[in-house]
Design an enzyme around this catalytic site. Sequence first.
Site, PDB file in Angstrom:
ATOM      1  N   ARG A 167      17.939   3.317   5.225  1.00 38.78           N
ATOM      2  CA  ARG A 167      16.702   2.833   4.581  1.00 38.78           C
ATOM      3  C   ARG A 167      15.685   3.972   4.437  1.00 38.78           C
ATOM      4  O   ARG A 167      15.412   4.436   3.335  1.00 38.78           O
ATOM      5  CB  ARG A 167      16.110   1.655   5.395  1.00 38.78           C
ATOM      6  CG  ARG A 167      14.983   0.910   4.675  1.00 38.78           C
ATOM      7  CD  ARG A 167      13.631   1.581   4.741  1.00 38.78           C
ATOM      8  NE  ARG A 167      13.154   1.774   6.108  1.00 38.78           N
ATOM      9  CZ  ARG A 167      12.084   2.476   6.398  1.00 38.78           C
ATOM     10  NH1 ARG A 167      11.363   3.060   5.450  1.00 38.78           N
ATOM     11  NH2 ARG A 167      11.722   2.657   7.666  1.00 38.78           N
ATOM     12  N   HIS A 218       8.638  11.307  12.138  1.00 40.35           N
ATOM     13  CA  HIS A 218       9.134  12.195  11.088  1.00 40.35           C
ATOM     14  C   HIS A 218       8.961  13.625  11.619  1.00 40.35           C
ATOM     15  O   HIS A 218       8.182  13.864  12.541  1.00 40.35           O
ATOM     16  CB  HIS A 218       8.383  11.936   9.777  1.00 40.35           C
ATOM     17  CG  HIS A 218       8.847  10.655   9.128  1.00 40.35           C
ATOM     18  ND1 HIS A 218       9.734  10.647   8.079  1.00 40.35           N
ATOM     19  CD2 HIS A 218       8.576   9.361   9.400  1.00 40.35           C
ATOM     20  CE1 HIS A 218       9.979   9.389   7.737  1.00 40.35           C
ATOM     21  NE2 HIS A 218       9.295   8.578   8.515  1.00 40.35           N
ATOM     22  N   CYS A 261       8.647   8.978   3.260  1.00 44.30           N
ATOM     23  CA  CYS A 261       8.060   7.872   2.517  1.00 44.30           C
ATOM     24  C   CYS A 261       7.571   8.422   1.174  1.00 44.30           C
ATOM     25  O   CYS A 261       6.775   9.353   1.152  1.00 44.30           O
ATOM     26  CB  CYS A 261       6.905   7.277   3.323  1.00 44.30           C
ATOM     27  SG  CYS A 261       6.008   5.994   2.438  1.00 44.30           S
ATOM     28  N   ASN A 317      12.952  11.797   8.876  1.00 47.74           N
ATOM     29  CA  ASN A 317      12.860  11.384  10.278  1.00 47.74           C
ATOM     30  C   ASN A 317      13.534  12.431  11.150  1.00 47.74           C
ATOM     31  O   ASN A 317      14.368  13.201  10.682  1.00 47.74           O
ATOM     32  CB  ASN A 317      13.620  10.064  10.497  1.00 47.74           C
ATOM     33  CG  ASN A 317      13.048   8.915   9.706  1.00 47.74           C
ATOM     34  OD1 ASN A 317      13.399   8.722   8.541  1.00 47.74           O
ATOM     35  ND2 ASN A 317      12.168   8.179  10.315  1.00 47.74           N
TER      36      ASN A 317
HETATM   37  P1  HMG Z   1       3.132  -5.248  -6.450  1.00 50.30           P
HETATM   38  O1  HMG Z   1       3.425  -4.592  -7.739  1.00 50.30           O
HETATM   39  O2  HMG Z   1       1.715  -5.315  -5.978  1.00 50.30           O
HETATM   40  O3  HMG Z   1       3.782  -6.704  -6.386  1.00 50.30           O
HETATM   41  O4  HMG Z   1       4.030  -4.558  -5.363  1.00 50.30           O
HETATM   42  P2  HMG Z   1       3.389  -8.012  -7.085  1.00 50.30           P
HETATM   43  O5  HMG Z   1       3.477  -9.047  -6.028  1.00 50.30           O
HETATM   44  O6  HMG Z   1       2.128  -7.864  -7.892  1.00 50.30           O
HETATM   45  O7  HMG Z   1       4.624  -8.172  -8.117  1.00 50.30           O
HETATM   46  C1  HMG Z   1       4.844  -7.248  -9.164  1.00 50.30           C
HETATM   47  C2  HMG Z   1       6.305  -7.253  -9.517  1.00 50.30           C
HETATM   48  O8  HMG Z   1       7.089  -6.819  -8.406  1.00 50.30           O
HETATM   49  C3  HMG Z   1       6.856  -8.637  -9.898  1.00 50.30           C
HETATM   50  O9  HMG Z   1       7.888  -8.425 -10.889  1.00 50.30           O
HETATM   51  C4  HMG Z   1       7.506  -9.091  -8.624  1.00 50.30           C
HETATM   52  O10 HMG Z   1       8.542 -10.012  -8.830  1.00 50.30           O
HETATM   53  C5  HMG Z   1       8.085  -7.795  -8.101  1.00 50.30           C
HETATM   54  P3  HMG Z   1       7.601  -8.600 -12.441  1.00 50.30           P
HETATM   55  O11 HMG Z   1       7.132 -10.016 -12.567  1.00 50.30           O
HETATM   56  O12 HMG Z   1       6.522  -7.606 -12.794  1.00 50.30           O
HETATM   57  O13 HMG Z   1       8.927  -8.285 -13.053  1.00 50.30           O
HETATM   58  N1  HMG Z   1       8.281  -7.826  -6.643  1.00 50.30           N
HETATM   59  C6  HMG Z   1       9.445  -7.572  -6.027  1.00 50.30           C
HETATM   60  N2  HMG Z   1      10.654  -7.238  -6.493  1.00 50.30           N
HETATM   61  C7  HMG Z   1      11.632  -7.052  -5.581  1.00 50.30           C
HETATM   62  N3  HMG Z   1      11.449  -7.194  -4.253  1.00 50.30           N
HETATM   63  C8  HMG Z   1      10.260  -7.517  -3.762  1.00 50.30           C
HETATM   64  C9  HMG Z   1       9.195  -7.729  -4.659  1.00 50.30           C
HETATM   65  N4  HMG Z   1       7.902  -8.056  -4.495  1.00 50.30           N
HETATM   66  C10 HMG Z   1       7.355  -8.123  -5.715  1.00 50.30           C
HETATM   67  N5  HMG Z   1      10.095  -7.633  -2.438  1.00 50.30           N
HETATM   68  C11 HMG Z   1       5.171  -4.407  -3.286  1.00 50.30           C
HETATM   69  C12 HMG Z   1       3.942  -4.918  -3.992  1.00 50.30           C
HETATM   70  C13 HMG Z   1       4.947  -4.472  -1.799  1.00 50.30           C
HETATM   71  C14 HMG Z   1       6.375  -5.245  -3.676  1.00 50.30           C
HETATM   72  C15 HMG Z   1       5.395  -2.919  -3.734  1.00 50.30           C
HETATM   73  O14 HMG Z   1       4.228  -2.223  -3.479  1.00 50.30           O
HETATM   74  C16 HMG Z   1       6.539  -2.281  -3.042  1.00 50.30           C
HETATM   75  O15 HMG Z   1       7.693  -2.585  -3.303  1.00 50.30           O
HETATM   76  N6  HMG Z   1       6.253  -1.318  -2.102  1.00 50.30           N
HETATM   77  C17 HMG Z   1       7.285  -0.746  -1.306  1.00 50.30           C
HETATM   78  C18 HMG Z   1       6.910   0.601  -0.875  1.00 50.30           C
HETATM   79  C19 HMG Z   1       7.957   1.125   0.068  1.00 50.30           C
HETATM   80  O16 HMG Z   1       9.072   0.629   0.170  1.00 50.30           O
HETATM   81  N7  HMG Z   1       7.592   2.212   0.791  1.00 50.30           N
HETATM   82  C20 HMG Z   1       8.471   2.850   1.697  1.00 50.30           C
HETATM   83  C21 HMG Z   1       8.721   2.047   2.947  1.00 50.30           C
HETATM   84  S1  HMG Z   1       7.425   2.168   4.150  1.00 50.30           S
HETATM   85  C22 HMG Z   1       7.788   3.595   5.069  1.00 50.30           C
HETATM   86  O17 HMG Z   1       8.630   4.367   4.677  1.00 50.30           O
HETATM   87  C23 HMG Z   1       7.103   3.833   6.387  1.00 50.30           C
HETATM   88  C24 HMG Z   1       7.979   3.493   7.592  1.00 50.30           C
HETATM   89  O18 HMG Z   1       9.191   4.243   7.567  1.00 50.30           O
HETATM   90  C25 HMG Z   1       7.226   3.789   8.891  1.00 50.30           C
HETATM   91  C26 HMG Z   1       6.595   5.174   8.936  1.00 50.30           C
HETATM   92  O19 HMG Z   1       7.291   6.163   8.667  1.00 50.30           O
HETATM   93  O20 HMG Z   1       5.407   5.208   9.258  1.00 50.30           O
HETATM   94  C27 HMG Z   1       8.362   2.003   7.613  1.00 50.30           C
HETATM   95 MG    MG Z   2       9.379   6.313   8.162  1.00 52.38          MG
END
Ligand code: HMG
Ligand code: MG
Length: 297
Positions: free
Chosen positions: A15, A209, A240, A249
């Site tokens: 992931r 990380h 990220c 990481n």
């Molecule tokens: P948004 O655009 O604000 O969502 O995204 P929305 O609710 O307004 O919906 C917009 C569109 O997204 C819609 O589709 C929804 O259906 C779709 P449309 O009608 O336009 O075709 N949608 C989705 N599709 C698939 N799966 C879903 C989903 N939700 C809405 N779950 C959202 C908000 C949170 C979805 C977006 O900002 C997003 O996907 N962000 C993910 C970012 C991410 O994955 N970042 C990396 C992970 S975090 C990390 O790495 C840190 C960590 O490792 C810890 C650390 O290191 O500190 C965990």
């Molecule tokens: Mg991370």
Amino acid sequence: MNWPAHVTIKEVGPRDGLQNEQTFLSTEGKINWINQLSQTGLKHIEITSFVNPKWIPALADSLEVAKGIERVPGITYTALVPNRRGLEGALEGNVDDVAVFMSASETHNQKNINKSIDDTFPVLREVVKEALSGGKSVRGYVSTVFGCPYEGHVAIDQVIRVSEHLFEMGIQELSLGDTIGVANPKQVQEVLNILLKRFPIEKLALHFHDTHGTAVANILAALDMGITTFDASTGGLGGCPYAPGASGNVATEDVIYMLNNMGIDTGVNLEKLLGAGSFIQKKIGRSLPSRNLQACN
Ligand code: HMG
Ligand code: MG
């Protein structure tokens, strides 16, 4: 220093590692890699995320991956989810464990999940409740604990506030994220000194990380404070996409090499892990940061 007898390593490579890769690894390649990781002795593997594929194209095949891997009894397979839509995917993919995530700093939260911190709470509250009632265990991540790519220093009160909300929702473990790899061992101990007065030690994990090469030293500092759960990524893959400049990481091979040689039980076989690391390195097509992977080549 205080060394524990056993440490739990949570593999997040499939992931956190793949989400930031430009090379799209085929679904078959992902499944093959996860199946190899399942044979190493690792007991926890974060296999994918159910997020908007427009935001994270590298993991657009999350459902196929979750459905395609071989489930080894005794291994907990986790998926990262940001909202109800993501939870539906994770439930359909029948993962064992759901990880929710948000940041301690406002700007990173906004850039990463398109919401303010306060607007994120009700979304995650619903996800945690539904996941628990669906029989899943739930883990929470709080990002930018040790620094934010946009805001710099993050006040400990912000970390405490977000962590309290997540525990109050019902998460069973909290992973403290050094999202951009800026922490140092002294800071790790200072932050833990404060957090351990509020949260149970057995419910805390650390997620480093390794941008500046301090991750292994940070793990030692946290071990000395009694933390025994750490996240790591095979090959040192990761980052990220919404944390500019952040690298992968800490490499799982490097953590396992150190702990196994210190006589701390991890249950992980380094040779097998290096095999899985070589596999993903070949697929990605460049040298990965893991020191042990380079040492064995
Ligand atoms: P948004 O655009 O604000 O969502 O995204 P929305 O609710 O307004 O919906 C917009 C569109 O997204 C819609 O589709 C929804 O259906 C779709 P449309 O009608 O336009 O075709 N949608 C989705 N599709 C698939 N799966 C879903 C989903 N939700 C809405 N779950 C959202 C908000 C949170 C979805 C977006 O900002 C997003 O996907 N962000 C993910 C970012 C991410 O994955 N970042 C990396 C992970 S975090 C990390 O790495 C840190 C960590 O490792 C810890 C650390 O290191 O500190 C965990
Ligand atoms: Mg991370």
